[in-house]
Design a protein around this motif. Structure first.
Motif, PDB file in Angstrom:
ATOM      1  N   TYR A 128      60.626-106.917  -4.964  1.00  0.00           N
ATOM      2  CA  TYR A 128      60.883-106.445  -6.327  1.00  0.00           C
ATOM      3  C   TYR A 128      61.711-107.477  -7.096  1.00  0.00           C
ATOM      4  CZ  TYR A 128      62.730-104.086 -10.336  1.00  0.00           C
ATOM      5  OH  TYR A 128      63.093-103.795 -11.623  1.00  0.00           O
ATOM      6  N   ILE A 169      56.414-101.079  -6.426  1.00  0.00           N
ATOM      7  CA  ILE A 169      57.192-102.081  -5.684  1.00  0.00           C
ATOM      8  C   ILE A 169      58.404-101.422  -5.019  1.00  0.00           C
ATOM      9  CG2 ILE A 169      58.187-104.397  -5.729  1.00  0.00           C
ATOM     10  CD1 ILE A 169      55.293-104.306  -6.648  1.00  0.00           C
ATOM     11  N   ASN A 221      53.730-107.448 -12.088  1.00  0.00           N
ATOM     12  CA  ASN A 221      53.897-108.364 -10.960  1.00  0.00           C
ATOM     13  C   ASN A 221      52.973-109.559 -11.115  1.00  0.00           C
ATOM     14  OD1 ASN A 221      54.240-109.645  -8.493  1.00  0.00           O
ATOM     15  ND2 ASN A 221      52.857-108.244  -7.422  1.00  0.00           N
TER      16      ASN A 221
END
Length: 264
Positions: A157, A102, A31
């Protein structure tokens, strides 16, 4: 579904798109797109008339749900001006998203739409594929498909996805739990574009939520969303075609993004 729910979902769908993978508490999703302290605000208008305001915020600190670290994401929406006199809305939606996987561990909503009120908490047990919903003092357990999401968590996500691997015109089907039901939401990636905002021009990804035929919306693809074509992937503009006209959403302000948006 009630008319008020369809209108609320129209706003939410223009902001949030959803994706999913096999749930695994030990998995780590790379991420680089978002983090704590992010805040984005939007203006929703009907022609030249301001209709509503929306705000998406990630908490400044990490929360803990079931011993797992989570991003606390608040989404709030309210009508303004003349629309506030016709149909007063004060909605707050909240998702606690596992920072590594996520995926949602808890979802809350506080709904105030005219005289209608509803407070709900949903706990997700992904190991058992269950959603446990509590409204007032009544708790119900629902069996849900594998990889279920709430309407907020999946969008975050999505922001981690690599769109270089997605073909233009590709449709993604998403199982989502909302209001005691599971919906198969469908979204089409419509390619890249350049749009103009109050901050200047920038490159975007075009995403079209596909919804069932409904008397409130107009056309085959009544919802369109333009998302920044960078690592942030935040919505910059949205449009919903209604039978009685169209609603548009524009970026009002932002701060705390992982990477500055490139304007030209």
């Amino acid at each position: 579904m009630k008319k008020s729910h369809w209108i609320t979902l129209a706003f939410i769908f223009t902001i949030f798109l959803i994706s999913f993978r096999q749930y695994d508490q030990n998995r780590v999703i790379t991420n680089k797109s978002f983090g704590t302290g992010e805040k984005v605000e939007y203006r929703v208008h009907y022609g030249f008339i301001n209709a509503a305001e929306a705000k998406v915020e990630i908490g400044r600190s990490i929360s803990t749900i079931n011993s797992r670290p989570c991003f606390k994401v608040n989404v709030s929406g309210r009508t303004v001006g003349a629309f506030d006199l016709i149909s007063r809305v004060r909605d707050t939606w909240r998702s606690y998203i596992d920072t590594s996987a996520i995926i949602p561990l808890m979802f809350e909503r506080e709904i105030q739409e005219n005289k209608y009120r509803k407070d709900e908490k949903v706990m997700f047990n992904h190991t058992k594929d269950q959603a446990i919903s509590t409204v007032k003092n009544e708790t119900k357990t629902y069996n849900v498909p594998n990889n279920i999401h709430d309407i907020i968590s999946g969008y975050f996500y999505l922001r981690t996805m690599n769109f270089e691997r997605i073909q233009e015109g590709e449709v993604i089907e998403i199982p989502t739990f909302f209001d005691g039901d599971v919906y198969k939401l469908r979204f089409k990636y419509a390619g890249r574009d350049v749009i103009k905002t109050k901050y200047g021009k920038t490159r975007v990804l075009r995403l079209n939520p596909l919804i069932p035929d409904n008397k409130f919306f107009k056309g085959d693809e009544p919802m369109r969303l333009w998302v920044s074509d960078d690592t942030n992937k935040i919505p910059l503009k949205a449009k919903v075609e209604l039978v009685i006209g169209s609603l548009e959403m524009d970026l009002k302000s932002y701060k705390g993004l992982k990477k500055e948006i490139v304007w030209f």
